[in-house]
Write an enzyme that holds these catalytic residues in place. Structure first.
Site, PDB file in Angstrom:
ATOM      1  N   SER A   1       0.833  -1.197   0.000  1.00  0.00           N
ATOM      2  CA  SER A   1       0.000   0.000   0.000  1.00  0.00           C
ATOM      3  C   SER A   1       0.877   1.260   0.000  1.00  0.00           C
ATOM      4  O   SER A   1       1.747   1.403  -0.865  1.00  0.00           O
ATOM      5  CB  SER A   1      -0.935  -0.068   1.218  1.00  0.00           C
ATOM      6  OG  SER A   1      -1.956   0.864   1.124  1.00  0.00           O
TER       7      SER A   1
ATOM      8  N   ASP B   1      -8.736  -7.025  -4.127  1.00  0.00           N
ATOM      9  CA  ASP B   1      -8.392  -5.694  -3.598  1.00  0.00           C
ATOM     10  C   ASP B   1      -8.988  -4.636  -4.522  1.00  0.00           C
ATOM     11  O   ASP B   1      -8.568  -4.479  -5.657  1.00  0.00           O
ATOM     12  CB  ASP B   1      -6.859  -5.568  -3.545  1.00  0.00           C
ATOM     13  CG  ASP B   1      -6.393  -4.255  -2.931  1.00  0.00           C
ATOM     14  OD1 ASP B   1      -7.229  -3.364  -2.695  1.00  0.00           O
ATOM     15  OD2 ASP B   1      -5.185  -4.124  -2.692  1.00  0.00           O
TER      16      ASP B   1
ATOM     17  N   HIS C   1      -7.934  -5.537   0.270  1.00  0.00           N
ATOM     18  CA  HIS C   1      -6.645  -4.851   0.405  1.00  0.00           C
ATOM     19  C   HIS C   1      -5.833  -5.400   1.584  1.00  0.00           C
ATOM     20  O   HIS C   1      -4.611  -5.444   1.529  1.00  0.00           O
ATOM     21  CB  HIS C   1      -6.905  -3.349   0.589  1.00  0.00           C
ATOM     22  CG  HIS C   1      -5.660  -2.509   0.593  1.00  0.00           C
ATOM     23  ND1 HIS C   1      -4.725  -2.571  -0.418  1.00  0.00           N
ATOM     24  CD2 HIS C   1      -5.194  -1.603   1.488  1.00  0.00           C
ATOM     25  CE1 HIS C   1      -3.731  -1.720  -0.141  1.00  0.00           C
ATOM     26  NE2 HIS C   1      -3.989  -1.128   1.000  1.00  0.00           N
ATOM     27  N   ASP C   2      -6.528  -5.823   2.626  1.00  0.00           N
ATOM     28  CA  ASP C   2      -5.845  -6.346   3.815  1.00  0.00           C
ATOM     29  C   ASP C   2      -5.037  -7.612   3.527  1.00  0.00           C
ATOM     30  O   ASP C   2      -4.240  -8.038   4.357  1.00  0.00           O
ATOM     31  CB  ASP C   2      -6.861  -6.655   4.925  1.00  0.00           C
ATOM     32  CG  ASP C   2      -7.094  -5.453   5.830  1.00  0.00           C
ATOM     33  OD1 ASP C   2      -6.359  -4.456   5.670  1.00  0.00           O
ATOM     34  OD2 ASP C   2      -8.001  -5.521   6.674  1.00  0.00           O
TER      35      ASP C   2
END
Lengths: 386, 196
Positions: free
Chosen positions: A156, A323, A356-357
């Site tokens: 990220s 994501d 996204h995690d």
């Protein structure tokens, strides 16, 4: 003692506060005469100091990436990937993890004292850019006596730093590993960040960012900001699987009037409250803005190929199928630009329903890709050393 | 090194840019990099093959060839290679067009389904051939387009594709002796060097 933590854990760790007394000129023009960084390291630096890996954290990350603090039963945030025999193998690499300036886990930031006023910086802390984190990390690197990172790694916002490193200090990075990242945020991404900031600023306890002086904290606003963020870090699919429409309390039976709460409501509220108890609202505003401002190719005529032509390192780019905050398409753009610039790059799109995690969570394929790549890096280093 | 790979390494220029579509475990690109110092990238979707490429230090990009290759600009590579994969593409003719758009030159290898052993298998047993090279049953094969050397020649003519050179591979008797005389019957594998 370390036996209790398992064979592939770095075991008990402690953080160190490092004073950087070289002045740091920020992108905004402000000079920090000195600053402090919270740092953890895992593994040993080899004799020619060539085996160091820099971990770049994301929005809410910090220096505690692996191992356990005395008395804690939860390890650092990237413990699945850092340790003996893990992809970032602490038997082979010297891994450096820090809390960056502007954050709120002990490094210089809005909650620390502004030497000019003797009071906490609060909202007066200078605006930051990803390159400021890179420059601060470069000063730490010099302090540690490291001349070149074997790899700079981040997910990220961390991936943005890994890319920025490759352009700002091309001779100081051998490999840049960019995970679930982007060359710049989309309008939708900026929109989510602005909603989060507005949530914080609307909290009456915010006091225009001067809440520390008032002995207050905009907990509700920050919790709301985190709840919005959290939803965007998960996939619809995963939320459906994990929570569905399960009820935590109440039911829909005719005649029942007890309030109804869905599991997802309770989960999100819990996450928001937990986060707002441990994070600083000014830091959240500062770092979300830093994300918004990042644009890798801005000063290279908005041409990503031109930007990456300045890099000298090899790249590994990884994205996750579900994501949607930093979608695989954003990673493919990075890859296309790197191919255009004739850089060495490999790209894996990992199947995952974690959103996204996913970059923080266990995933066998993700582990394998990272492990294969880094083990080759280590092989090369160790081959050179002998 | 197999014979088709040795033809390929003769046709690829030193220090050139090479894109390998369906690069497998990266053997070809690693070989070309070592021998000819090429700048190579491979496209692959099989997770194990991707890991093998990464372990070898071969640039590998996870991308499905059946989806668009539009992310690669026109003439962005000197040579685009596809070995033993054209028969597994959903639309081989469109992939061929894309290869010639992206590369100045292309190299393609494919199994010749007109080979006498395949013909014999089909005519005697009345069943779809299962050979060492195409070791799948009809229902589970990734090879969804069977075509012969002659079929490919016709396709090139129809689409105005220039054949720079072609070579035939057939190791066993009588293939080795007869493959150049009667390729459609005796070549197991055809290796084509193409341009627009």
């Amino acid at each position: 003692m370390s036996l209790n933590y398992g064979q592939n854990s770095v075991g008990l760790v402690t953080a160190e506060k490092v004073l950087i007394d070289t002045p740091l000129t920020l992108a905004c023009g402000t000079v920090l005469p000195s600053h402090e960084l919270m740092v953890e390291t895992y593994g040993c630096l080899n004799t020619d100091k060539s085996n160091a890996i820099l971990i770049c954290h994301a929005l809410s990350g910090h220096h505690h990436a692996a191992g356990f603090y005395e008395g804690d039963d939860k390890p650092g945030w990237w413990d699945d990937y850092i340790g003996p025999g893990k992809p970032m193998d602490s038997n082979r690499f010297f891994i450096v993890s820090l809390n960056n300036i502007g954050s709120c886990f002990g490094s210089t930031g809005p909650t620390s004292t502004n030497p000019a006023t003797g009071e906490a910086w609060g909202a007066q802390f200078p605006p930051l850019r990803a390159r400021d984190w890179v420059e601060s990390q470069k000063l730490l690197m010099e302090k540690l006596g490291i001349d070149r990172w074997a790899a700079v790694i981040g997910g990220s916002l961390g991936g943005m730093q890994a890319m920025r490193w490759s352009l700002e200090h091309p001779d100081k990075v051998a490999n840049s590993i960019v995970i679930a990242s982007s060359m710049r945020l989309s309008a939708q991404n900026i929109a989510f960040n602005e909603i989060a900031r507005r949530a914080i600023k609307s909290d009456p306890q915010f006091f225009n960012g001067d809440y520390l002086k008032q002995g207050a904290a905009p907990r509700h606003g920050l919790a709301l900001a985190r709840m919005i963020g959290h939803v965007t870090y998960l996939s619809d699919e995963l939320m459906g699987q994990k929570f569905g429409r399960e009820l935590r309390s109440g039911d829909f039976t005719q005649g029942e009037s007890a309030p109804i709460e869905f599991q997802i409501e309770s989960y999100l509220n819990y996450q928001g409250d937990k986060f707002s108890g441990g994070f600083d609202a000014n830091s959240y505003i500062l770092i979300t803005k830093m994300l918004d401002y990042f644009d890798l190719a801005r000063e290279y005529h908005n041409n990503p190929v031109e930007a990456f032509s300045h890099a000298q390192c090899d790249f590994l780019v990884i994205s996750f199928s579900s994501d949607w905050r930093f979608s695989p398409q954003r990673s493919r753009e990075i890859v296309d630009a790197l191919i255009g610039a004739e850089k060495n790059v490999s790209y894996a799109e990992i199947e995952s329903d974690q959103g996204h995690d996913a970059f923080l969570l266990p995933n066998p394929r993700y582990e394998q890709v990272l492990a294969k790549y880094l083990s080759r890096v280590a092989d090369q280093l160790e081959g050179q050393a002998t | 090194m197999s014979q088709d790979l040795s033809f390929i390494s003769q046709w690829v220029k030193a220090n050139s840019r090479v894109l390998d579509l369906g690069c497998g475990d990266g053997t070809l690109l690693a070989e070309l990099k070592q021998r000819l110092a090429i700048k190579g990238y491979g496209l692959e979707i099989d997770p194990v093959s991707i890991e093998q490429c990464i372990a070898k230090g071969v640039n590998v990009i996870e991308q499905d060839l059946n989806n668009s290759l539009h992310n690669f600009p026109d003439n962005s590579f000197d040579t685009v290679i596809m070995t033993q994969a054209l028969q597994a593409m959903r639309y081989p003719h469109l992939v061929l067009d894309e290869m010639l758009r992206i590369g100045s030159e292309c190299i393609i290898t494919f199994p010749n389904f007109g080979h006498w052993r395949a013909r014999l298998y089909l005519s005697i047993f009345g069943r779809m051939p299962v050979t060492k090279q195409l070791a799948y049953q009809w229902y589970d094969t990734p090879n969804i387009h069977f075509f012969t050397y002659r079929d490919f020649e016709v396709l090139c003519r129809e689409r105005n594709i220039h054949v720079i050179k072609k070579q035939f591979v057939g190791e066993r008797f009588p293939d080795r002796q007869l493959k150049n005389l009667w390729p459609n019957l005796f070549a197991e594998t055809a290796v084509y060097h193409l341009s627009k």
